[in-house]
Write a protein that holds these residues in place. Structure first.
Motif, PDB file in Angstrom:
ATOM      1  N   PRO A 154      -1.395   6.319   1.869  1.00 14.27           N
ATOM      2  CA  PRO A 154      -1.735   4.926   1.557  1.00 14.27           C
ATOM      3  C   PRO A 154      -3.205   4.628   1.893  1.00 14.27           C
ATOM      4  N   ILE A 155      -3.746   3.629   1.259  1.00 15.02           N
ATOM      5  CA  ILE A 155      -5.144   3.257   1.497  1.00 15.02           C
ATOM      6  C   ILE A 155      -5.323   2.932   2.978  1.00 15.02           C
ATOM      7  N   PHE A 156      -6.488   3.309   3.520  1.00 15.15           N
ATOM      8  CA  PHE A 156      -6.715   3.179   4.965  1.00 15.15           C
ATOM      9  C   PHE A 156      -6.457   1.763   5.455  1.00 15.15           C
ATOM     10  N   SER A 157      -7.096   0.781   4.829  1.00 15.90           N
ATOM     11  CA  SER A 157      -6.866  -0.603   5.249  1.00 15.90           C
ATOM     12  C   SER A 157      -6.728  -1.500   4.024  1.00 15.90           C
ATOM     13  N   ILE A 208       2.990   2.174  -3.896  1.00 19.29           N
ATOM     14  CA  ILE A 208       2.407   2.858  -5.052  1.00 19.29           C
ATOM     15  C   ILE A 208       2.612   4.367  -4.963  1.00 19.29           C
ATOM     16  N   LEU A 209       2.990   4.859  -3.792  1.00 19.89           N
ATOM     17  CA  LEU A 209       3.176   6.303  -3.644  1.00 19.89           C
ATOM     18  C   LEU A 209       4.563   6.742  -4.104  1.00 19.89           C
ATOM     19  N   LYS A 212       0.825  -1.212   0.000  1.00 21.17           N
ATOM     20  CA  LYS A 212       0.000   0.000   0.000  1.00 21.17           C
ATOM     21  C   LYS A 212       0.854   1.255   0.000  1.00 21.17           C
ATOM     22  N   LYS A 213       2.097   1.155   0.490  1.00 24.00           N
ATOM     23  CA  LYS A 213       2.972   2.339   0.488  1.00 24.00           C
ATOM     24  C   LYS A 213       3.737   2.475  -0.824  1.00 24.00           C
TER      25      LYS A 213
END
Lengths: 56, 547
Positions: B297-300, A47-48, A44-45
Motif C-alpha cells: 500500500p502507498i506509504f501515507s 486496491i491490492l 490504500k489496501k
C-alpha cells in the motif's frame, strides 16, 4: 473608490491569503480527522485486491 | 470491439459517425482549397473508416446479459495500442527535428518538413498522442478497478478515445500544411479546438458517472488526480482557445485576448498543461500502478491527500514565471515565482511518498524492471520539480530563459517522469488486461529500461551543458561594454551537444520500439487457461436494482 491595481493587490493580500489558508486548514483537518483513518487505511489496501469483476 | 455493443448502440454509433461525416463534408464544402477543406476530407475519411468497422460487424451476435458483470476493457486495449503508435511517431519526429538542429540540410528544402512545422508534430505527438491516449486508457482502467464498477457508458468510451485521436490527427496534419495558432501546446485551430471541447466534456461526464456508480465507499486518491486532470484541462483549453475565425471557410482565427493578457492566458494555460496534463494524470497512474506492482500500500494516504490539494491549488498560479522580464506587471511575475517555489513542497511529498512505498522492497526494484521504471520515474519527478522551482526564480530565469536549459528541464520531466511512469504502468497493465501471466519477455523490459534511462541522461546532460553555455555566452560583455560573442558563436558552440541530444533521443525511441514489440508479442501469446486463485468475483454485498 476606483477599482484599480491597488484594489486588486489589497484584495489578494488580505482575502486571498485568508482563503488559501482556510483551505489549507480544511484539507489538514480532513486528512487528520481521526474517524477518517479507517477509511483511508481501507482505501490504500483495497486496491491490492486481485479481483477482476465489478461488484454487484 | 463491436461485440460488446447492443444493436441499439450500434445504430447510435452509425448515427454519430454519419453526423461527424456530414460535419466533415460541410468543412470540405466551405473550405474548398483552404486547409480547412483538406481537414474536412480527413474528417470524412476518419468517420468513414470507423463506419466501415461498425457496419462490417453490425449483425454480429449481441452481447449477453453478463456484460454488466465484467469490466469494460476493450477501449483500454485500443487506447494502449494507439498510445504506443503515437509514441513511435512522436519520438521519431523528435529525433528528426533534433537532427535538423545539428544538420539543417535534413529539412530537405521543403516547406512541410521545415523545423517550425515539424517541431509541433513532435510535441503534439508525444504529449497528446502518446501521453493523452495513455491517460485515457489508464484512467478508464483505474476508475473501474478502484470503483469496482463498469464504465458508465458503452459508446461514450469509444467516442472519447476516437474523438481525441481525430483531434490529434487534425492537429498534426494541420502543422504539415502550416496551420497554427502560434500558441505553444495549443497550436490547433478553432474547429479542432471546438471538437476537443465536445470530446472532453463527454470524457468528464463519463468519468463522473462511473464514479457515481462506485461500490467502494471511498474514492481512491488516483481518481482525484484523474478528475483534476480532466476538469482543469477542459477549463484551460476553453479559455485559452477563445478565438474568432476569419470566416466559416477559413482555418485561420484570431484570439480574443489582447496583448499581454494573451501572453498571460497562454502561459497560464501552458504551465497548467504541464501541471494537469503532464503531472496530475500521471500521478494518478503512480498512485495506482506503483502500489499494485510492488504489492504494497502507498506509504501515507494522508500525505497523498495533502499533496493533491497542494498541487492543484499552487500550480494554478505558477504560469506567470514564463513571462519574467516582460511587459507583464512585476507583481504578477513575483506571484508566479513564489507559487512555483512553494510547489516544491507538494511535489516532493508525492515523489517521497512513492519512494517510501518502495522502502523495504528494494529487492523487488532490483529484480523487476517494470517496478524500476516507476521508481526512476518518481526520482525524475522529484528532480525536475526541484529544477522547475529553481528555474522559476527570476535571476535564475535570466540565465536559463530562451536557452536549451529549458528544453533539458522539459525533457527531464517528459522522458524521465511522464514516459517512464507510462511504460511502467503499461508493463503492469498489459498482462492483466490480456489475461497473460506476464509480459512476453522480461529481458526486453530490461533492455527498454536501460535504453530509456541512458537516452534520458544523455539528452538531459547535453541540454544542461549547452543551455548554460548558451546563457553565459549571451550575457558575457567585453571591457568596452559590448557583447563578447555573436549569436552565431553560441550556435557553433552548441554543435556537439545537438548531436549528443539527437543520439539520446534515438536511444529513447529504440526503447519505445522494443516496448511495442514486447506488447505485441504478449498480446499474441496464449491466454492463461486456468484463472488465478484470487481472480474471482467478490460475493455480492448490496445489490442495486438495474445495475
Amino acid at each position: 473608490m476606483d477599482f484599480d491595481y491597488d484594489t486588486l493587490v489589497a484584495f489578494s493580500k488580505s482575502w486571498g491569503l485568508l482563503y488559501l489558508f482556510a483551505f489549507f486548514l480544511a484539507v489538514v483537518v480532513y486528512a487528520f480527522w481521526p474517524s477518517n483513518k479507517n477509511r483511508f487505511d481501507r482505501a490504500k489496501k483495497s486496491i491490492l485486491d486481485q479481483d477482476d469483476k465489478p461488484w454487484k | 470491439m463491436i461485440g460488446q455493443l447492443t444493436s441499439g448502440e450500434r445504430q447510435s454509433a452509425v448515427v454519430i459517425l454519419l453526423i461527424v461525416a456530414m460535419v466533415g463534408l460541410s468543412m470540405a464544402a466551405l473550405g474548398r482549397t483552404d486547409p480547412l477543406g483538406v481537414h474536412g476530407v480527413i474528417v470524412m475519411l476518419f468517420s468513414g473508416g470507423l463506419l466501415y468497422v461498425v457496419l462490417s460487424s453490425f449483425y454480429a451476435p449481441a452481447p449477453t446479459e453478463e456484460r454488466e458483470a465484467s469490466y469494460y476493457d476493450d477501449p483500454i486495449k485500443i487506447g494502449i495500442v494507439l498510445s504506443m503508435g503515437w509514441a513511435v511517431f512522436g519520438m521519431l519526429m523528435g529525433v528528426w527535428v533534433a537532427s535538423q538542429l545539428a544538420w539543417p540540410d535534413l529539412a530537405f528544402d521543403a516547406a512541410w518538413s521545415s523545423f517550425g512545422r515539424l517541431r509541433p508534430t513532435h510535441t503534439t505527438g508525444v504529449i497528446f498522442g502518446f501521453g493523452g491516449n495513455a491517460l485515457i486508457a489508464t484512467s478508464f482502467h483505474v476508475v473501474q478497478r478502484t470503483s469496482r464498477a463498469r464504465l458508465a457508458g458503452q459508446l461514450s468510451p469509444w467516442f472519447v478515445l476516437f474523438g481525441f485521436n481525430l483531434f490529434c490527427i487534425l492537429a498534426v496534419t494541420g502543422y504539415f500544411m502550416g496551420i497554427t495558432q502560434s500558441k505553444e501546446y495549443a497550436e490547433p485551430e478553432w474547429y479542432a479546438d471546438l471538437w476537443l471541447v465536445v470530446v472532453w466534456v463527454t470524457y468528464f461526464i463519463l468519468y463522473i458517472r462511473t464514479i457515481a456508480r462506485r461500490k467502494e465507499p471511498h474514492i481512491y486518491v488516483a481518481n482525484w488526480y484523474f478528475m483534476a486532470f480532466i476538469l482543469v484541462v477542459a477549463i484551460l483549453h476553453i479559455v485559452n482557445n477563445l478565438t474568432l475565425p476569419v470566416s466559416w471557410g477559413h482555418a485561420k482565427s484570431y484570439t480574443v485576448w489582447p496583448g499581454v493578457q494573451d501572453a498571460m492566458v497562454q502561459w497560464w494555460y501552458g504551465h497548467n498543461a504541464v501541471a494537469f496534463f503532464l503531472t496530475a494524470g500521471f500521478l494518478g497512474m503512480l498512485y495506482y500502478y506503483l502500489p499494485v506492482r510492488a504489492q504494497r500500500p502507498i506509504f501515507s494516504y494522508r500525505l497523498s491527500i495533502l499533496s493533491f490539494w497542494g498541487i492543484t491549488f499552487f500550480y494554478m498560479w505558477a504560469g506567470s514565471h514564463h513571462l519574467h522580464y516582460t511587459a507583464l506587471p512585476h507583481w504578477v511575475q513575483t506571484l508566479g515565482m513564489t507559487f512555483s517555489v512553494m510547489l516544491l513542497v507538494p511535489s516532493w511529498a508525492s515523489a517521497g511518498n512513492a519512494l517510501l512505498t518502495l522502502n523495504g522492497a528494494w529487492h523487488k526494484v532490483r529484480d523487476d524492471a517494470t517496478l524500476r521504471f516507476m521508481m526512476v520515474a518518481a526520482v525524475f519527478y522529484g528532480l525536475s520539480t526541484f529544477e522547475g522551482s529553481f528555474m522559476a526564480i527570476r535571476p535564475v530565469n535570466s540565465l536559463s530563459h530562451y536557452t536549451d536549459w529549458t528544453v533539458g528541464h522539459v525533457h527531464a520531466g517528459a522522458l524521465g517522469w511522464v514516459a517512464l511512469i507510462t511504460f511502467g504502468s503499461f508493463y503492469t497493465l498489459v498482462p492483466a488486461l490480456w489475461k497473460r501471466e506476464a509480459m512476453y519477455s522480461a529481458r526486453l523490459i530490461e533492455v527498454h529500461f536501460w535504453l530509456a534511462l541512458a537516452g534520458t541522461l544523455i539528452y538531459v546532460f547535453a541540454m544542461w551543458n549547452s543551455g548554460i553555455i548558451q546563457g553565459l555566452m549571451w550575457r558575457t560583455y567585453t571591457e568596452e561594454g559590448t557583447l563578447a560573442y555573436s549569436f552565431v558563436d553560441s550556435l557553433v558552440a552548441m554543435y556537439p551537444y545537438y548531436i549528443a541530444r539527437a543520439f539520446g533521443g534515438l536511444l529513447f525511441l529504440i526503447g519505445a520500439v522494443v516496448c511495442c514489440y514486447n506488447i505485441w508479442m504478449t498480446v499474441r501469446a496464449k491466454p492463461v487457461t486456468s484463472s488465478r486463485s484470487g481472480d474471482v468475483p467478490v460475493v455480492s454485498v448490496a445489490s442495486v436494482a438495474g445495475e
